[in-house]
Design an enzyme around this catalytic site. Structure first.
Site, PDB file in Angstrom:
ATOM      1  N   GLU A 117       1.020  -1.151  -0.106  1.00 46.87           N
ATOM      2  CA  GLU A 117       0.043  -0.026   0.018  1.00 46.87           C
ATOM      3  C   GLU A 117       0.715   1.104  -0.108  1.00 46.87           C
ATOM      4  O   GLU A 117       1.797   1.268   0.733  1.00 46.87           O
ATOM      5  CB  GLU A 117      -0.958   0.031   1.336  1.00 46.87           C
ATOM      6  CG  GLU A 117      -1.634   1.341   1.611  1.00 46.87           C
ATOM      7  CD  GLU A 117      -2.439   1.707   0.306  1.00 46.87           C
ATOM      8  OE1 GLU A 117      -3.376   0.866  -0.306  1.00 46.87           O
ATOM      9  OE2 GLU A 117      -2.437   2.891  -0.150  1.00 46.87           O
ATOM     10  N   SER A 135     -20.379   6.685   0.890  1.00 48.83           N
ATOM     11  CA  SER A 135     -21.624   7.005   1.566  1.00 48.83           C
ATOM     12  C   SER A 135     -21.762   5.898   2.540  1.00 48.83           C
ATOM     13  O   SER A 135     -22.532   6.098   3.693  1.00 48.83           O
ATOM     14  CB  SER A 135     -22.872   6.830   0.808  1.00 48.83           C
ATOM     15  OG  SER A 135     -22.681   7.854  -0.370  1.00 48.83           O
ATOM     16  N   HIS A 195     -25.665  -1.721  -0.333  1.00 48.93           N
ATOM     17  CA  HIS A 195     -26.357  -1.542  -1.317  1.00 48.93           C
ATOM     18  C   HIS A 195     -27.419  -2.547  -1.480  1.00 48.93           C
ATOM     19  O   HIS A 195     -26.912  -3.915  -1.413  1.00 48.93           O
ATOM     20  CB  HIS A 195     -25.813  -1.231  -2.593  1.00 48.93           C
ATOM     21  CG  HIS A 195     -25.119   0.256  -2.686  1.00 48.93           C
ATOM     22  ND1 HIS A 195     -26.109   1.363  -2.768  1.00 48.93           N
ATOM     23  CD2 HIS A 195     -24.098   0.815  -2.585  1.00 48.93           C
ATOM     24  CE1 HIS A 195     -25.165   2.451  -2.688  1.00 48.93           C
ATOM     25  NE2 HIS A 195     -23.742   2.034  -2.474  1.00 48.93           N
ATOM     26  N   ARG A 221     -14.674   8.078  -7.820  1.00 45.22           N
ATOM     27  CA  ARG A 221     -15.135   6.794  -8.400  1.00 45.22           C
ATOM     28  C   ARG A 221     -14.363   6.376  -9.397  1.00 45.22           C
ATOM     29  O   ARG A 221     -14.316   7.263 -10.245  1.00 45.22           O
ATOM     30  CB  ARG A 221     -16.540   6.676  -8.171  1.00 45.22           C
ATOM     31  CG  ARG A 221     -17.601   6.699  -7.154  1.00 45.22           C
ATOM     32  CD  ARG A 221     -18.941   7.080  -7.434  1.00 45.22           C
ATOM     33  NE  ARG A 221     -18.862   8.566  -7.575  1.00 45.22           N
ATOM     34  CZ  ARG A 221     -19.919   9.353  -7.460  1.00 45.22           C
ATOM     35  NH1 ARG A 221     -21.046   8.776  -7.262  1.00 45.22           N
ATOM     36  NH2 ARG A 221     -19.751  10.682  -7.300  1.00 45.22           N
ATOM     37  N   ILE A 242     -13.411  -1.113 -10.141  1.00 46.30           N
ATOM     38  CA  ILE A 242     -14.257  -1.470  -8.906  1.00 46.30           C
ATOM     39  C   ILE A 242     -14.492  -0.165  -8.408  1.00 46.30           C
ATOM     40  O   ILE A 242     -13.791   0.588  -7.554  1.00 46.30           O
ATOM     41  CB  ILE A 242     -13.425  -2.267  -7.931  1.00 46.30           C
ATOM     42  CG1 ILE A 242     -12.835  -3.462  -8.569  1.00 46.30           C
ATOM     43  CG2 ILE A 242     -14.138  -2.792  -6.667  1.00 46.30           C
ATOM     44  CD1 ILE A 242     -13.706  -4.448  -9.243  1.00 46.30           C
ATOM     45  N   SER A 262     -18.499   1.891  -6.700  1.00 43.06           N
ATOM     46  CA  SER A 262     -19.824   1.366  -6.090  1.00 43.06           C
ATOM     47  C   SER A 262     -20.505   0.420  -6.768  1.00 43.06           C
ATOM     48  O   SER A 262     -20.517   0.528  -7.866  1.00 43.06           O
ATOM     49  CB  SER A 262     -20.743   2.738  -5.689  1.00 43.06           C
ATOM     50  OG  SER A 262     -21.805   2.145  -5.107  1.00 43.06           O
ATOM     51  N   CYS A 300     -16.049  14.792  22.338  1.00 43.33           N
ATOM     52  CA  CYS A 300     -17.332  14.650  21.763  1.00 43.33           C
ATOM     53  C   CYS A 300     -17.671  13.317  21.261  1.00 43.33           C
ATOM     54  O   CYS A 300     -19.058  13.175  21.371  1.00 43.33           O
ATOM     55  CB  CYS A 300     -17.064  15.300  20.264  1.00 43.33           C
ATOM     56  SG  CYS A 300     -16.601  17.103  20.196  1.00 43.33           S
ATOM     57  N   CYS A 329     -16.203  19.140  17.408  1.00 41.50           N
ATOM     58  CA  CYS A 329     -15.100  20.158  17.674  1.00 41.50           C
ATOM     59  C   CYS A 329     -13.653  19.562  16.885  1.00 41.50           C
ATOM     60  O   CYS A 329     -12.823  20.388  16.819  1.00 41.50           O
ATOM     61  CB  CYS A 329     -14.867  20.267  19.337  1.00 41.50           C
ATOM     62  SG  CYS A 329     -13.376  18.953  19.792  1.00 41.50           S
ATOM     63  N   CYS A 388      -9.018  16.902  21.677  1.00 41.88           N
ATOM     64  CA  CYS A 388      -8.431  15.698  21.755  1.00 41.88           C
ATOM     65  C   CYS A 388      -6.987  15.793  20.951  1.00 41.88           C
ATOM     66  O   CYS A 388      -6.077  14.863  20.964  1.00 41.88           O
ATOM     67  CB  CYS A 388      -9.314  14.602  21.764  1.00 41.88           C
ATOM     68  SG  CYS A 388      -9.717  14.464  19.737  1.00 41.88           S
TER      69      CYS A 388
END
Lengths: 499, 422
Positions: free
Chosen positions: A37, A51, A55, A322, A353, A355, A424, A459, A464
């Site tokens: 990676e 999102s 699906h 995408r 590849i 959605s 938070c 925040c 933090c």
């Protein structure tokens, strides 16, 4: 400097959700697996820039790979979510309509979905729609009860951790820039470290291309030229949990003439709301910046679907791109590719590849493994454990999600749970430490964020981030100038104020 | 889970919580605890190493830690019970306060709860500033914490967005530590912070203040490489063609403070639509029985001296509440009229004298502050100059209110209205 001491059965390029799922599934067999990676963590590309929807599979052409992996992934998600402890809710989803044209679109979706094997699809009237989600607008809707929401970052991490705990080896900061076939092996050249000339060579019998936006380039590098990827960028707003209280399920508008979905409102498993994405074609696949014009459009279109798109609820913006495979002549969007062609020995190639790649990651991974199994006999890995355990599971283990009795028990077990680091999101010091010390531990502030939700609240790290930077520096023995936000070179500090 | 009864629980040991605790002790309220999530009291003052605190209260210029220290010392003498490393994670309308500590969860059942949580900073996301998201983007308070508490230098070449006080103070701080500050860019046509900070933090160091400007883009995928600033029109919309790219590695945001009321909301405390702090009366009572609020959780102050003063007034009210001698809640609405951004308290009983705090909507000269009650103007004060950055405080005598207000229960009392006009 070049080092060459790494030999693998399978080297997967890309630690997105698909690459991580493939690493996990490959380890069901007795194969030495590497994941390469270029970023410093898993899921930094589109796997975390979407999102977060499971699906339902009612928009994809029947018989397409896209449709098959979506339905398979959807129906199988309860099982993998349970194995890995990934937060997920089968909320259902509605696509709402206003006009006769909309009704025709929804009926078409219903037919397509049923052909694909989607369950329970129904056209519902306005009254039933409001029952399903009181915030939804529209005269009628297509209701997909099998659709749901999940935390895409948690899912990607869970697959990766499970793969790593089962012996897959992850190599971050390794950008593959070259590949050479030598005899029965591939040699992959990966850039790493500070200097562009530093490279490592990974020798492997199989290469899996799971590189998302880079898939066409890598595919060509591996001897399979001719694919064209077009980047469709989409921007999002993240809204406060106060807005999230008003939304039960993803609410999409009926598609436009071109068949695309305009801006929609999606609740997240953690209670926020995403507004977006829009969609526009971009040339630069590495530019995830947001733009004022697009953000204004999100607000305008978002308000058509959801009342709470208000500045007081804005927490953050982000963008994803995408990676759609297209016919370069016509621009037509083409199906996912998952192949192992004869003319490119030792290559498993996944191209285009996007959605529903999150929904279908595991079915894609199974197909990738089947391609390998079709070419050679492998022994099963008897010690493979498909489950994550303890605090590596997110569902049911977070301090924030526990009741007072549960929280008391957590503090009694580990007093570091009594120190709230992120105010938070109620993330404890014990959780931050676990994120750093655990398998595939966080190395950056963003790494802690994606593992714990610290800094993801309203925040945005105001309380933090200083604490997390301190804990990271202490745990990893970093100098101030070595503490990173997320990417290579994203140092938080230029040094000390005074020696 | 441990449960304790307390007369008073103070949430937060910043300037408001400290002053309230000290004052309550002096008023004879012994059974109180102050809960603080940090490992030492003082709140945000701990990172404010510049001077200028205490001019009003002590007649001398103190640093933040020195100012806090005076209260901490007094609290120690009086034996105030501080619980540090204690994050309040729950508050309900029954005044049950749930705290996380390393020793476990503790629940306090309080007769009175004092909200003194202060405020938080508005963020890049809240303003929806477009562009890439590299490192090097800090709110002013976070940059201040890194530099002053953690000895971490945040950058070498900075642009400041927003002319809030902390932003200007950080412009000076960065300059003093050898960083280049390219300028302070303010979207409004006037500075947001105090004139003394414009003079002492910017003018004295030759740092330009560019009004009617904002940041419209950020570049750099890893560390910040540049920001683009542009002029805005009278509706605060960037004017096309006015953009200018400024190379920098740091963007400091000083774009507003928001009272930190997440716990208040948990308890069902109603908030003021403008201040976003609790709706209180002249006794600092919120909409929930027995829950009081003062300091920056109530309204963002420009001077800590007035935070202390406000918290001491609150302490007197809380002591009376415990003794059962506080009058019933008031029904006179207090409205912000022309030229007034907001006014607190939002309602008063009007049976006792009280203080109004308010802010001007815009900078102005030679204006009159008028308080009217129904048809009558009950007070007029002339100001040579008013600034939104400077909170105005006005005493109102109960005797000056129209008689119908204090007496009649039968009809709805007429509202008080405060205006700032020529």
């Amino acid at each position: 400097m070049t080092s060459e001491n790494m030999d693998f059965d399978v080297a997967i390029i890309g630690a997105g959700v698909v690459g991580c799922a493939i690493a996990r599934e490959m380890r069901r067999r007795d194969l030495r697996v590497a994941v390469l990676e270029r970023e410093l963590d898993v899921g930094r590309g589109n796997s975390s820039r979407n999102s977060g929807v499971l699906h339902g599979g009612f928009t994809y052409k029947p018989g397409s790979l896209r449709a098959r992996i979506c339905i398979e992934g959807n129906h199988g998600f309860d099982a993998v979510a349970e194995e890995l402890g990934v937060p997920f809710r089968r909320t259902g989803k509605v696509v709402v309509g206003f006009s006769e044209d909309d009704m025709r679109s929804l009926e078409r979706f219903k037919a397509v979905g049923e052909a694909n094997g989607a369950r329970g699809l129904a056209i519902v009237d306005g009254a039933r729609l409001r029952e399903l989600d009181p915030s939804a607008r529209g005269e009628f809707a297509l209701h997909s009860p099998d659709s749901g929401i999940l935390d895409p970052m948690a899912y990607t991490l869970a697959l990766a951790k499970n793969a790593a705990l089962n012996g897959a080896e992850f190599f971050f900061d390794r950008e593959v820039f070259g590949a050479v076939r030598r005899g029965e092996l591939w040699e992959l050249f990966a850039r790493t470290g500070a200097g562009a000339r530093d490279a490592e060579i990974f020798r492997t019998r199989w290469v899996v291309n799971a590189s998302g936006l880079g898939a066409a380039k890598i595919s060509a590098m591996l001897g399979i030229p001719g694919y064209t990827i077009r980047g469709f960028k989409g921007e999002y707003f993240v809204l406060d949990k106060k807005a999230g209280a008003a939304l039960r399920m993803p609410v999409y508008p009926a598609p436009d003439q071109k068949g695309g979905f305009a801006t929609h409102a999606t609740p997240t498993v953690d209670g926020n709301v995403l507004i977006g994405p829009d969609s526009y074609i971009v040339e630069d696949f590495s530019d995830f910046s947001t733009t004022s014009a697009r953000m204004a459009g999100l607000v305008r279109d978002g308000l058509k679907m959801f009342d709470e798109v208000k500045p007081e609820h804005y927490i953050r913006n982000f963008a994803g791109i995408r990676a759609k495979r297209v016919d370069p002549a016509t621009g037509e969007v083409l199906d996912f590719v998952c192949e192992a062609p004869e003319h490119a020995p030792g290559v498993i190639n996944l191209v285009g590849i996007e959605s529903p790649g999150l929904t279908g990651a595991l079915p894609l991974a199974r197909r990738a493994c089947a391609l390998l199994a079709g070419r050679e006999d492998t022994r099963p890995n008897a010690s493979f454990d498909p489950r994550l355990r303890g605090s590596d599971r997110i569902a049911g283990t977070r301090f924030a999600a526990a009741d007072d009795a549960g929280r008391s028990a957590m503090i009694a077990r580990d007093p570091d749970h009594g120190e709230i680091v992120c105010r938070c999101e109620n993330v404890t010091k014990a959780e931050v430490l676990a994120a750093i010390r655990g398998p595939l531990g966080a190395r950056t502030v963003d790494g802690v964020k994606t593992r714990t939700r610290a800094t993801m609240g309203r925040c945005q790290g105001g309380y933090c981030q200083t604490r997390i930077a301190d804990i990271l520096a202490r745990e990893l023995g970093l100098e101030p100038s070595e503490v990173l936000l997320g990417k290579k070179g994203s140092n938080l500090f230029v040094g000390s104020v005074r020696p | 889970m441990k449960s304790e009864k307390k007369a008073v629980v103070v949430i937060g040991a910043g300037p408001a919580g400290l002053a309230a605790a000290v004052a309550l002790k002096k008023l004879g309220v012994e059974d109180l605890v102050v809960l603080e999530r940090e490992d030492a009291p003082g709140g945000i003052l701990r990172q404010c190493i510049h001077d200028g605190f205490g001019l009003t209260r002590f007649g001398e210029s103190l640093s933040g830690p020195e100012y806090a220290g005076r209260f901490v010392d007094e609290a120690a003498k009086l034996g105030v019970d501080f619980r540090t490393g204690a994050s309040v994670i729950g508050l309900d309308a029954g005044r049950r306060v749930t705290v996380a500590t390393r020793e476990g969860l503790v629940t306090y059942e309080a007769e009175a709860v004092i909200l003194a949580m202060g405020c938080r900073e508005r963020t890049r996301g809240a303003l929806a500033i477009p562009g890439s998201r590299p490192s090097g983007v800090y709110t002013a308070g976070v940059a201040q914490a890194y530099m002053n508490l953690h000895n971490r230098m945040v950058g070498r070449r900075a642009v400041i967005l927003g002319s809030g006080d902390i932003g200007m103070i950080m412009a000076r701080r960065l300059t003093l530590e050898g960083a280049a500050v390219e300028g302070v860019y303010e979207i409004l046509p006037h500075a947001s912070g105090l004139p003394r900070n414009v003079a002492q933090c910017l003018d004295d160091f030759g740092i330009p203040l560019r009004l009617s400007h904002t940041v419209v883009d950020l570049r750099g995928s890893s560390r910040l490489e540049s920001v683009t600033v542009a002029r805005v029109d009278e509706n605060l919309i960037p004017i096309p063609g006015t953009g200018r790219e400024i190379p920098c590695d740091t963007l400091i945001l000083s774009v507003g403070l928001i009272p930190e009321n997440e716990l208040s909301l948990q308890a069902g405390v109603a908030l003021h639509p403008r201040t976003r702090g609790p709706l209180v009366d002249e006794f600092f009572r919120t909409s929930v029985e027995g829950i009081f609020a003062a300091g920056n959780v109530l309204q963002v102050h420009d001077l800590v001296d007035f935070v202390s003063l406000e918290a001491e007034n609150l302490a007197r009210a809380v002591a009376r509440h415990l003794a059962g001698s506080l009058p019933a809640g008031g029904g006179i609405e207090v409205r912000a009229g022309e030229g007034v951004g907001y006014v607190l308290p939002a309602r008063v009983g009007g049976k006792e004298d009280f203080t109004l705090s308010l802010r001007a909507r815009r900078p102005d000269r030679d204006v009159a502050l008028r308080i009217s009650h129904g048809e009558r103007i009950i007070k007029t004060i002339k100001f040579r100059r008013v600034l939104p950055a400077e909170m105005l405080r006005v005493q109102v005598r109960a005797a000056d209110l129209a008689p119908s207000a204090a007496g009649s229960e039968s009809r709805r009392p007429e509202p008080l209205e405060v205006s700032l006009t020529c």
